[in-house]
Design an enzyme around this catalytic site. Structure first.
Site, PDB file in Angstrom:
ATOM      1  N   GLY A  78       0.745  -1.248   0.000  1.00  0.00           N
ATOM      2  CA  GLY A  78       0.000   0.000   0.000  1.00  0.00           C
ATOM      3  C   GLY A  78       0.769   1.288   0.000  1.00  0.00           C
ATOM      4  N   GLU A 126      -5.595  -3.255  -5.892  1.00  0.00           N
ATOM      5  CA  GLU A 126      -4.615  -4.316  -5.657  1.00  0.00           C
ATOM      6  C   GLU A 126      -5.301  -5.557  -5.078  1.00  0.00           C
ATOM      7  OE1 GLU A 126      -1.178  -3.036  -3.450  1.00  0.00           O
ATOM      8  OE2 GLU A 126      -0.533  -1.691  -5.038  1.00  0.00           O
ATOM      9  N   LYS A 175      12.451  -6.658   2.634  1.00  0.00           N
ATOM     10  CA  LYS A 175      11.002  -6.732   2.868  1.00  0.00           C
ATOM     11  C   LYS A 175      10.631  -7.756   3.955  1.00  0.00           C
ATOM     12  CE  LYS A 175      10.483  -3.800  -0.466  1.00  0.00           C
ATOM     13  NZ  LYS A 175       9.739  -3.942  -1.663  1.00  0.00           N
TER      14      LYS A 175
HETATM   15  C1  5RP Z   1       2.131  -0.563  -3.766  1.00  0.00           C
HETATM   16  C2  5RP Z   1       2.775  -1.715  -3.126  1.00  0.00           C
HETATM   17  C3  5RP Z   1       4.150  -2.067  -3.587  1.00  0.00           C
HETATM   18  O1  5RP Z   1       4.119  -3.371  -4.043  1.00  0.00           O
HETATM   19  C4  5RP Z   1       5.102  -1.926  -2.449  1.00  0.00           C
HETATM   20  O2  5RP Z   1       5.058  -0.586  -2.010  1.00  0.00           O
HETATM   21  C5  5RP Z   1       6.530  -2.308  -2.871  1.00  0.00           C
HETATM   22  O3  5RP Z   1       7.091  -1.312  -3.656  1.00  0.00           O
HETATM   23  P1  5RP Z   1       8.544  -1.426  -4.250  1.00  0.00           P
HETATM   24  O4  5RP Z   1       8.520  -2.540  -5.244  1.00  0.00           O
HETATM   25  O5  5RP Z   1       8.781  -0.084  -4.894  1.00  0.00           O
HETATM   26  O6  5RP Z   1       9.502  -1.698  -3.139  1.00  0.00           O
HETATM   27  O7  5RP Z   1       2.225  -2.369  -2.271  1.00  0.00           O
HETATM   28  O8  5RP Z   1       0.896  -0.281  -3.190  1.00  0.00           O
END
Ligand code: 5RP
Length: 225
Positions: free
Chosen positions: A95, A103, A121
């Site tokens: 998010g 999503e 992550k």
């Molecule tokens: C968007 C998301 C994205 O998947 C999350 O923020 C990961 O972003 P990134 O790939 O730039 O690290 O949930 O709503």
């Protein structure tokens, strides 16, 4: 090549001709969109794509991909997206891009939901690195804020450089920090049961496959659901 790009390119292994493919939002999803567009051109694939946000839609359009609107699909073969956090039980936090409704709709509609991450992550508990976002109806945000305060949360109305953050559905976003005594399952239940919250960033028991790239090496984590 960085890990986001490596894992995005690896995810092409799950793409087959004829598929309807959901496109996520964010920097990892962007790498996937670019890799998919390249393969689409090179192999003349008969695929269609559905975007989870205006940003991803514009990117796919610019790359010449055949887009269908979310209103026109009944199901998807696959949805590929990144995540902000992944807990050991494969619960996700998503998010940062704000468009939570689209999503989650695409996740639910997809036969397979593939999540692309790098080690940054991985968390012990959802909420360790980021607040939990909740997309709220504009007229409901203060009542939702009050309910979240009563549940022990710190609440911030999300802003951008140019003012309030507004989702592509015209909603506002509250960022919530809860005290660590509440379990993720309890938080998921609380947010699901709060009127005015249209959708929120906890994606519990939804991921089918998590692809983790670490210094170029890809590990596949599956749910067995
Ligand atoms: C968007 C998301 C994205 O998947 C999350 O923020 C990961 O972003 P990134 O790939 O730039 O690290 O949930 O709503």
């Amino acid at each position: 090549m960085n890990d986001k790009q490596a894992v995005a390119e690896y995810a092409l292994n799950y793409i087959q001709n004829g598929m309807i493919i959901g496109l996520g939002t964010g920097s990892t999803a962007n790498f996937f969109i670019e890799a998919l567009a390249q393969r689409y051109q090179q192999e003349n694939l008969q695929i269609k794509v559905v975007a989870s946000s205006l940003v991803s839609q514009l990117k796919a359009q610019q790359l010449g991909m055949p887009i269908i609107a979310i209103e026109h699909i009944e199901r998807l073969d696959i949805y590929v997206d990144g995540a902000d956090e992944v807990a050991p039980d494969m619960t996700l936090l998503k998010g940062r891009g704000s468009d939570l409704v689209k999503e989650k709709l695409l996740v639910e509609a997809a036969e397979q939901f593939i999540v692309l991450i790098d080690p940054s992550k991985q968390v012990n508990r959802i909420g360790d690195n980021f607040p939990i976002p909740a997309e709220v109806l504009p007229f409901a945000w203060q009542l939702v804020q009050q309910k979240m305060h009563h549940a022990g949360a710190q609440v911030t109305l999300r802003k951008t450089d140019s003012g309030l953050a507004i989702t592509s559905c015209g909603n506002l976003v509250l960022d919530l920090i809860f005290d660590s005594e509440l379990s993720t399952i309890a938080l998921n239940g609380l947010l699901n049961a709060t009127p005015g919250i249209v959708e929120h960033g906890i994606f519990h028991a939804l991921a089918d496959i998590i692809l983790l790239a670490n210094k170029g090496e890809i590990t596949k984590i599956t749910s067995g659901k």
